[in-house]
Design a protein around this motif. Structure first.
Motif, PDB file in Angstrom:
ATOM      1  N   ALA A 218      -7.538 -23.029 -32.596  1.00 25.39           N
ATOM      2  CA  ALA A 218      -6.213 -23.065 -31.974  1.00 25.39           C
ATOM      3  C   ALA A 218      -5.337 -24.147 -32.595  1.00 25.39           C
ATOM      4  N   ARG A 219      -5.908 -25.335 -32.818  1.00 26.91           N
ATOM      5  CA  ARG A 219      -5.144 -26.425 -33.423  1.00 26.91           C
ATOM      6  C   ARG A 219      -4.703 -26.072 -34.845  1.00 26.91           C
ATOM      7  N   LEU A 220      -5.575 -25.404 -35.598  1.00 29.55           N
ATOM      8  CA  LEU A 220      -5.229 -25.012 -36.958  1.00 29.55           C
ATOM      9  C   LEU A 220      -4.128 -23.948 -36.986  1.00 29.55           C
ATOM     10  N   LEU A 221      -4.118 -23.079 -35.976  1.00 23.34           N
ATOM     11  CA  LEU A 221      -3.129 -22.000 -35.932  1.00 23.34           C
ATOM     12  C   LEU A 221      -1.820 -22.418 -35.278  1.00 23.34           C
ATOM     13  N   LYS A 222      -1.800 -23.585 -34.622  1.00 19.29           N
ATOM     14  CA  LYS A 222      -0.620 -23.990 -33.875  1.00 19.29           C
ATOM     15  C   LYS A 222       0.646 -24.068 -34.728  1.00 19.29           C
ATOM     16  N   PRO A 223       0.584 -24.567 -35.981  1.00 21.81           N
ATOM     17  CA  PRO A 223       1.826 -24.626 -36.771  1.00 21.81           C
ATOM     18  C   PRO A 223       2.286 -23.268 -37.303  1.00 21.81           C
ATOM     19  N   THR A 224       1.481 -22.233 -37.159  1.00 24.91           N
ATOM     20  CA  THR A 224       1.814 -20.916 -37.701  1.00 24.91           C
ATOM     21  C   THR A 224       2.664 -20.131 -36.703  1.00 24.91           C
ATOM     22  N   PRO A 225       3.292 -19.036 -37.158  1.00 21.30           N
ATOM     23  CA  PRO A 225       4.090 -18.206 -36.239  1.00 21.30           C
ATOM     24  C   PRO A 225       3.248 -17.367 -35.290  1.00 21.30           C
ATOM     25  N   LEU A 226       1.935 -17.440 -35.375  1.00 22.61           N
ATOM     26  CA  LEU A 226       1.071 -16.624 -34.519  1.00 22.61           C
ATOM     27  C   LEU A 226       1.352 -16.902 -33.054  1.00 22.61           C
ATOM     28  N   PRO A 227       1.547 -15.860 -32.239  1.00 21.67           N
ATOM     29  CA  PRO A 227       1.870 -16.070 -30.828  1.00 21.67           C
ATOM     30  C   PRO A 227       0.705 -16.658 -30.047  1.00 21.67           C
ATOM     31  N   ASN A 228       1.011 -17.617 -29.193  1.00 15.23           N
ATOM     32  CA  ASN A 228       0.055 -18.215 -28.258  1.00 15.23           C
ATOM     33  C   ASN A 228      -1.273 -18.571 -28.922  1.00 15.23           C
ATOM     34  N   VAL A 351       5.827  -8.599 -32.405  1.00 15.66           N
ATOM     35  CA  VAL A 351       6.995  -7.782 -32.762  1.00 15.66           C
ATOM     36  C   VAL A 351       8.264  -8.371 -32.171  1.00 15.66           C
ATOM     37  N   VAL A 352       8.211  -8.774 -30.901  1.00 16.65           N
ATOM     38  CA  VAL A 352       9.406  -9.317 -30.256  1.00 16.65           C
ATOM     39  C   VAL A 352       9.867 -10.592 -30.949  1.00 16.65           C
ATOM     40  N   SER A 353       8.943 -11.487 -31.257  1.00 23.39           N
ATOM     41  CA  SER A 353       9.330 -12.754 -31.867  1.00 23.39           C
ATOM     42  C   SER A 353       9.922 -12.569 -33.257  1.00 23.39           C
ATOM     43  N   SER A 354       9.528 -11.510 -33.953  1.00 20.84           N
ATOM     44  CA  SER A 354      10.024 -11.291 -35.313  1.00 20.84           C
ATOM     45  C   SER A 354      11.262 -10.404 -35.370  1.00 20.84           C
ATOM     46  N   THR A 355      11.572  -9.704 -34.284  1.00 20.54           N
ATOM     47  CA  THR A 355      12.711  -8.773 -34.313  1.00 20.54           C
ATOM     48  C   THR A 355      13.765  -9.074 -33.251  1.00 20.54           C
ATOM     49  N   VAL A 356      13.605 -10.175 -32.504  1.00 15.81           N
ATOM     50  CA  VAL A 356      14.491 -10.394 -31.361  1.00 15.81           C
ATOM     51  C   VAL A 356      15.955 -10.500 -31.775  1.00 15.81           C
ATOM     52  N   LEU A 357      16.236 -11.083 -32.928  1.00 14.97           N
ATOM     53  CA  LEU A 357      17.630 -11.214 -33.359  1.00 14.97           C
ATOM     54  C   LEU A 357      18.211  -9.858 -33.761  1.00 14.97           C
ATOM     55  N   LEU A 358      17.370  -8.991 -34.335  1.00 13.67           N
ATOM     56  CA  LEU A 358      17.843  -7.637 -34.659  1.00 13.67           C
ATOM     57  C   LEU A 358      18.149  -6.863 -33.379  1.00 13.67           C
ATOM     58  N   VAL A 359      17.281  -6.998 -32.401  1.00 16.36           N
ATOM     59  CA  VAL A 359      17.514  -6.324 -31.119  1.00 16.36           C
ATOM     60  C   VAL A 359      18.751  -6.913 -30.437  1.00 16.36           C
ATOM     61  N   PHE A 360      18.957  -8.219 -30.593  1.00 10.63           N
ATOM     62  CA  PHE A 360      20.147  -8.849 -30.022  1.00 10.63           C
ATOM     63  C   PHE A 360      21.414  -8.272 -30.643  1.00 10.63           C
ATOM     64  N   ARG A 361      21.378  -7.971 -31.932  1.00 10.85           N
ATOM     65  CA  ARG A 361      22.539  -7.342 -32.571  1.00 10.85           C
ATOM     66  C   ARG A 361      22.807  -5.961 -31.978  1.00 10.85           C
ATOM     67  N   LEU A 362      21.735  -5.213 -31.730  1.00 11.17           N
ATOM     68  CA  LEU A 362      21.898  -3.903 -31.091  1.00 11.17           C
ATOM     69  C   LEU A 362      22.492  -4.059 -29.702  1.00 11.17           C
ATOM     70  N   TYR A 363      21.970  -5.021 -28.948  1.00 10.94           N
ATOM     71  CA  TYR A 363      22.502  -5.284 -27.609  1.00 10.94           C
ATOM     72  C   TYR A 363      23.984  -5.665 -27.692  1.00 10.94           C
ATOM     73  N   SER A 364      24.336  -6.499 -28.658  1.00  9.65           N
ATOM     74  CA  SER A 364      25.723  -6.908 -28.844  1.00  9.65           C
ATOM     75  C   SER A 364      26.608  -5.715 -29.143  1.00  9.65           C
ATOM     76  N   THR A 365      26.107  -4.802 -29.977  1.00  4.09           N
ATOM     77  CA  THR A 365      26.882  -3.599 -30.299  1.00  4.09           C
ATOM     78  C   THR A 365      27.099  -2.745 -29.064  1.00  4.09           C
ATOM     79  N   LEU A 366      26.058  -2.573 -28.267  1.00  7.99           N
ATOM     80  CA  LEU A 366      26.179  -1.784 -27.047  1.00  7.99           C
ATOM     81  C   LEU A 366      27.118  -2.424 -26.042  1.00  7.99           C
TER      82      LEU A 366
END
Length: 375
Positions: A218-228, A351-366
């Motif tokens: 867990a300590r080794l993976l903490k700096p990585t983007p891996l969730p939780n 998936v959510v952590s890597s695409t949230v800004l793209l989904v936010f753009r869709l939400y903004s468009t809607l």
């Protein structure tokens, strides 16, 4: 509530001892003992009345009530993280080559479930905005199915209100943790999976070795983007130990009970009267949207069960809009397929952590491109 007010309220919480030893006073240690004594008594009482997930929900309900009432508590440093290590190891040790193959075969279902969660959390943002009277940025990131720290930070960077985002995520996770175990008991049935890897040795030295390896991973993976990483890292460790046959070990049931107490205590202490009273409309709207998301998860679970043949309870926990640790623990204690629940949630978070800004753009468009703070 602005970012500074939220940060100040967080800073006033009693935390772990700092380097100066400021919290190593007798009063701080007294608060620690009082906190966990109350948690153990609450867990015992919940177990006596046959409450689902008693050793987590009992401390959660009691400490949340006292915390909202204004009582002060103190938490053991790294307590929640160590609890997740124990749970992650117990789940990982249940993986066998056959279980890995069965989980991999569910990959299309995991992708579809993740897209469904993203869709209904976006709908929740449309519901939450008028109820809470917040701006579009705050509404979206408050209901997005990501981690509270990440969503609050991104919302702040885009002009939203991180305090409101944090409160909504806390209410959502707490609401799901409080309701889902009861719903599982009412509308499902316990599975036949073992609660822990009980077939392995409970030799103290082997247990400590496994825990140390899980903590190190867990300590080794903490700096990585891996969730939780505190949960996922030990799961990987348990898989390696179990599949490779490096050594046989089982996580004692008592350790899982302690992990439940620690997690329930941590959740309950997240409720602060000053935060909830400062944002009454946001808090009320958070309750409504949380119920909406739980309902969406239940409907999706019906479809997932029909498509995959998974038990409804497993499907429900896999789609529940809450933190992965609590849902995996619920599955484990209910003798359900905790490894499958883990896989669905890890896929969703990644998936959510890597695409949230793209989904936010869709939400903004809607929303017609209106993403700035409301006047």
């Amino acid at each position: 509530m602005d970012a500074k007010t939220f940060a100040d309220s967080r800073a006033r919480r009693p935390g772990p001892p700092d380097k100066s030893g400021r919290f190593r006073s007798p009063r701080w240690w007294g608060l620690v003992v009082l906190t966990y004594a109350a948690a153990v008594l609450a867990g015992a009482a919940a177990s006596f009345v046959n409450m689902p997930l008693p050793w987590m929900l009992g401390p959660f309900f009691v400490l949340a009530a006292f915390s909202v009432a204004g009582f002060e508590f103190a938490l053991v440093p790294l307590g929640r993280e160590l609890g997740q290590v124990a749970i992650g190891l117990a789940v990982g040790l249940r993986f066998t080559p056959a279980v890995l193959a069965a989980t991999a075969s569910l990959l299309p279902a995991m992708i579809g479930a993740t897209l469904y969660v993203i869709a209904f959390t976006m709908l929740a943002a449309f519901l939450f905005k008028p109820l809470a009277r917040v701006d579009d940025v705050t509404a979206f990131f408050a209901t997005a199915a990501g981690g509270v720290a990440d969503m609050a930070t991104v919302a702040k960077e885009r002009g939203g209100a991180p305090g409101s985002v944090a409160v909504v995520h806390a209410m959502r996770v707490s609401g799901v943790v409080a309701l889902v175990p009861f719903l599982v008991v009412l509308f499902g049935r316990p599975g036949g999976a073992p609660e822990t890897a009980a077939s392995g040795s409970s030799n103290l030295l082997l247990v400590l070795l496994a825990l140390a390896l899980g903590f190190l991973t867990a300590r080794l993976l903490k700096p990585t983007p891996l969730p939780n990483p505190w949960l996922v890292g030990p799961i990987f460790t348990g898989i390696v130990i179990g599949v490779s046959g490096l050594f046989e070990v089982g996580i004692p049931s008592l350790l899982i009970v302690i992990a439940q107490i620690v997690l329930g205590t941590w959740l309950g202490c997240q409720f602060r009267r000053n935060l909830l009273s400062a944002l009454p409309r946001v808090t009320s709207a958070a309750i409504v949207t949380s119920l909406f998301m739980i309902g969406c998860a239940a409907l999706g679970a019906l479809v997932l069960t029909a498509a995959t043949g998974l038990p409804f309870t497993t499907s429900f926990l896999s789609l529940a809009p809450a933190a992965v640790t609590e849902m995996v623990l619920t599955a484990q204690v209910m003798h359900l397929e905790a490894e499958i629940v883990t896989a669905f949630h890890v896929m969703r978070i990644a998936v959510v952590s890597s695409t949230v800004l793209l989904v936010f753009r869709l939400y903004s468009t809607l929303r017609g491109g209106r993403v700035g703070p409301s006047l």
